[in-house]
Design an enzyme around this catalytic site. Sequence first.
Site, PDB file in Angstrom:
ATOM      1  N   GLU A 142       0.829  -1.214   0.000  1.00  0.00           N
ATOM      2  CA  GLU A 142       0.000   0.000   0.000  1.00  0.00           C
ATOM      3  C   GLU A 142       0.859   1.257   0.000  1.00  0.00           C
ATOM      4  OE1 GLU A 142      -2.847  -0.228   3.187  1.00  0.00           O
ATOM      5  OE2 GLU A 142      -4.136  -1.564   2.056  1.00  0.00           O
ATOM      6  N   GLU A 316      -6.192  -8.019   0.041  1.00  0.00           N
ATOM      7  CA  GLU A 316      -6.621  -8.071   1.442  1.00  0.00           C
ATOM      8  C   GLU A 316      -8.133  -7.851   1.469  1.00  0.00           C
ATOM      9  OE1 GLU A 316      -4.487  -5.275   3.869  1.00  0.00           O
ATOM     10  OE2 GLU A 316      -2.565  -5.765   2.965  1.00  0.00           O
ATOM     11  N   MET A 366      -6.980  -5.689  17.670  1.00  0.00           N
ATOM     12  CA  MET A 366      -8.440  -5.664  17.644  1.00  0.00           C
ATOM     13  C   MET A 366      -8.995  -5.899  16.230  1.00  0.00           C
ATOM     14  SD  MET A 366      -9.063  -5.254  20.773  1.00  0.00           S
ATOM     15  CE  MET A 366     -10.766  -4.737  20.955  1.00  0.00           C
TER      16      MET A 366
END
Length: 649
Positions: A142, A316, A366
Site C-alpha cells: 500500500e 486483502e 483488535m
Amino acid sequence: MLGVCYYPEHWPEDWWASDARRMAALGLRYVRIGEFAWSRIEPDPGRFDWDWLDRAIATLGAAGLQVVMCTPTATPPKWLIDRYPAILPVDPDTGRVRGFGSRRHTDFSSPDWHREAMRISTAVAQRYGDNPHVVGWQTDNELCCHDTTLSASPAARDGFRVWLRDRYGSIAALNAAWGNVFWSLEYRDFDEIELPVGAVTETSPAHRMAWARYASDAVVRFHADMVAIIRAHAPGRWVTHNFIPMNETGVDNFALAAPLDFAAYDNYPLGRADLALARTSAAEFRPWMRTGHPDFQALLFDQTRGLTGQPFWIMEQQPGPVNWARHNPRPAPGMVRLWSWEAFAHGAAVVSFFRWRQAPFAQEQMHAGLLRPDSSEAEAWPEITRLAAELAALPLPAPTRAPVALIIDAEARWLSGIERQGVGYDYDAVVAQWYGALRGLGLDVDCAAPGSDLSGYALVLAPALVMPDAGALAQLRDTPALVVLGPRSGAKTQDVTIPDGLPPGPLHSLLPLRVLAVETLRPDCPGEIRLGEASFASTRWRESLDPGDCGVLAHYEDGTPALVRHGRAHYLATLTDDAFLTGFFAALCAEAGVAVTPVSGGLRLRRRGPLTFAINYGDEAVVAPAPDGAVFVLGGRTVGARDLSVWKA
Ligand code: GAL
C-alpha cells in the site's frame, strides 16, 4: 481463487505446518508473506537471516500452497533509520519529522531511502526469485498509505528543484508559465524555489500542481525501480501491488501500475464506508453500516481493473471488524462472502483475506482474522468454506469490456484540492455520483485513464477532464461513442492558467463553446436545470456558457444554457442531482442502443462474460431482474438479503 495474508514471523514455528494444512483444507491457494519482515530478514546491518523464511516458504509449499512474496519496504527497521535519519519524511502540515514507531516512515525523495529500499529488494528477490513455491510478487505494501506521498524534507525540496529544472529548462520559462509576476513571486534561480508549504496564505496553484506531479512521479519512479529489480531476479513470475485508491494518496495510480502485470486492491468496505459516508445522516448511513455502500467497493474494483485492463486481485479482504476506522462494526452475516463474490463479478482473479490469525499483540490486535488469537475459527470461516465450494462449482469466464467508460483524471483530483473555488466541488464525490447513476441503470462500467483507447465503448463519460493533452483529445475525437464532459473539463492549461480563448481550451475542437464565468453555491441553496418540462437541481458548481455552435439541451432557471451538444459530444456545465444524471444517461443509452436495467435499494448488477450477477446489499429479499428462461447457476430468481444470484443469459 482464494488466498490469505500470513505472518509466519508472528507465530511459533511449530504452528506453521498446521496453519498451512488448515489453509489448504479451507480451499485457500495463495499465501502472501513478508511485507513487514525486514527486522527479521536483516536483523543487523548486512547480516541476513534467511533460514526461518526459507523454512516458512517450504512449509507452505509442502502443503500445496503458492507463495506471494513481498519486498519488505513498508517497514524499515530501527537500525536503518538510526544510520540514515534522512530517510524519515517531514510532515508538510506541521513541518515536523515523522518518526520511527509505526510504518511507512520513509521519504520517496531521500537518496538514502531509495538506495536502501533497492538494496533490500535486491536481496529478497535474489534469494526467492526462482523459488518454486514463490509464484508472484507484491511490491512494498500500500504505497503512500497514511498520507505519505508528500514530504516537506530538504531532500524533497532538492528533488523538486531538479524536477522543475528538467521540466521548464529556464527560470524565466517557469516564471512565465506560473504567472509569478503576481504578488512578486518571481524567482531568479531554481535554487530559490521552496516547497509550497508554510506560507501565509494561498500559494500559486501552478506551484502546488507542480509539487503534486513531482511527488507522484517520485513514487512512480521508486516503484518502477523496485519492479525492475524483481523482474531481473524472478523469471516468469508476475508482479503486482496492492493499491491505495488515488483519492487517498494523490498518486497517479495509472502511472504507478504501468510496470505491473496486474493491479491489486485491499477491500475494507466498513472501514472505508465510515470515512466515505462520514458526512451523511444516521438514517442514510445505518442501512450500510454493516455492509458498506453498494456502489463504493464496486467503483474501486472497476478502478483497480482499469489500472492495467487485466483481472485484478483483492490482496486483502476484510474478514470481520477492523481496528482503524472511527467506528468498527462487525460485517452483517454473509457480507464477507458477498464482497468476495462482488469482486469476482467485477473481474477479480483472486480474493485473499487479511489476515490468517488475529494477533493478540501490537497495533492490530483488535482486527479480526480468519482465526481468533486462540486459533479457533472466527466468524467469516463458514462463509469462506461456502465461497470456496461455490467457486469450485462455477468456472468464471474472462471479464468482458463494459459498454460505458468512465474517465478518471488524476489531475482533476489534484485541481479539485488546489483550486477549491468553494468547498462544494469535490472531484471524488462527482465521480462517485456519476458512477452511482450508471450503476442505478444496471450498467457495467470500465474506468479508464485520459488518453486510453476508447474504441468499442458506446458511452464515454468524463466527470471532469481538466487538462486534456493531445492523446486524450485524439481518443475523444476518434471514439464512435457518445461523449459527456462534466464541468471544469478543459478548464486549465498544464500550468493551471485559464486557456487562451477561454475554457474548454483544446476541447473547443470537440465542443465549440466558451465558459464565460463560474460560480459555486452552497449545496442547500441550489439553482435549477430545466430539461423539457422537468426541473432538477443545479448545485455547488455552475458555469455560464456561450454555447457557440453547440445545440442547447437544458437551461438554467434564467434561460441560459446548462447542457449543450455538438455532434456526439455533450458538455454539462453544472453539478446536479442524481435524478438528472439518471435521466440524462438513460436517454444517451437509448440513443446508443445500450440496454438499461434500473435497480434500486441495495440491488446491483454486474456482468462477467455471459454471466450476470445480481448482488443484494439490502436486508430484504428481492426479485432478480433476469429474463424469462434465464438459467441460474448460483442462487435463484429470488435474491436473498445480503446474497447473490447468478444467471446465464
Ligand atoms: C491494510 C494494510 C495491512 C493492515 C490492514 C488492516 O491497509 O495493508 O497491513 O494494516 O490494512 O486493516
